[in-house]
Design an enzyme around this catalytic site. Sequence first.
Site, PDB file in Angstrom:
ATOM      1  N   ASP A  49       0.844  -1.193   0.000  1.00  0.00           N
ATOM      2  CA  ASP A  49       0.000   0.000   0.000  1.00  0.00           C
ATOM      3  C   ASP A  49       0.882   1.247   0.000  1.00  0.00           C
ATOM      4  OD1 ASP A  49      -1.730   2.212   1.152  1.00  0.00           O
ATOM      5  OD2 ASP A  49      -3.192   0.585   1.062  1.00  0.00           O
TER       6      ASP A  49
ATOM      7  N   SER B  37     -12.121   3.882  -1.138  1.00  0.00           N
ATOM      8  CA  SER B  37     -11.603   5.075  -1.813  1.00  0.00           C
ATOM      9  C   SER B  37     -11.197   4.805  -3.255  1.00  0.00           C
ATOM     10  CB  SER B  37     -10.422   5.660  -1.034  1.00  0.00           C
ATOM     11  OG  SER B  37      -9.385   4.712  -0.910  1.00  0.00           O
TER      12      SER B  37
ATOM     13  N   HIS C  67     -10.523  -4.527  -3.578  1.00  0.00           N
ATOM     14  CA  HIS C  67      -9.169  -4.782  -3.088  1.00  0.00           C
ATOM     15  C   HIS C  67      -9.215  -5.254  -1.643  1.00  0.00           C
ATOM     16  CE1 HIS C  67     -10.059  -0.463  -2.584  1.00  0.00           C
ATOM     17  NE2 HIS C  67      -9.203  -0.434  -1.557  1.00  0.00           N
TER      18      HIS C  67
ATOM     19  N   HIS D 174      -7.293  -5.512   1.740  1.00  0.00           N
ATOM     20  CA  HIS D 174      -6.196  -4.976   2.548  1.00  0.00           C
ATOM     21  C   HIS D 174      -5.707  -6.085   3.470  1.00  0.00           C
ATOM     22  CE1 HIS D 174      -6.831  -0.550   1.952  1.00  0.00           C
ATOM     23  NE2 HIS D 174      -8.069  -0.943   1.681  1.00  0.00           N
TER      24      HIS D 174
END
Length: 126
Positions: A43, A107, A112, A114
């Site tokens: 990230d 966002s 996705h 995390h």
Amino acid sequence: MADEIAKAQVARPGGDTIFGKIIRKEIPAKIIFEDDRCLAFHDISPQAPTHFLVIPKKHISQISVAEDDDESLLGHLMIVGKKCAADLGLNKGYRMVVNEGSDGGQSVYHVHLHVLGGRQMHWPPG
């Protein structure tokens, strides 16, 4: 964290995303893993000592619009996340999170996963 909330409040589904550009190698990323179905990379704004994302190469904007046919692909993201976590030494545990919609903190409108670790996670997370 407030910056991510602000991004989530203005983000909208549709169109190309930064993740599409990473998949196509148009912009750089610190790639951890890649196969024909997904990509894992660190990230750019880590929220833990280890924080990476696992994304499908197929564009799915949100979990809420995923099709039944995406079940295997979405499960694959979790298996890849588990393997990458082990490779990165997260042997004391980690957290996997998928944000959904603006209230969920999404966002970027490309599904996705995390994976966060390297410290004690707190509960509740929000």
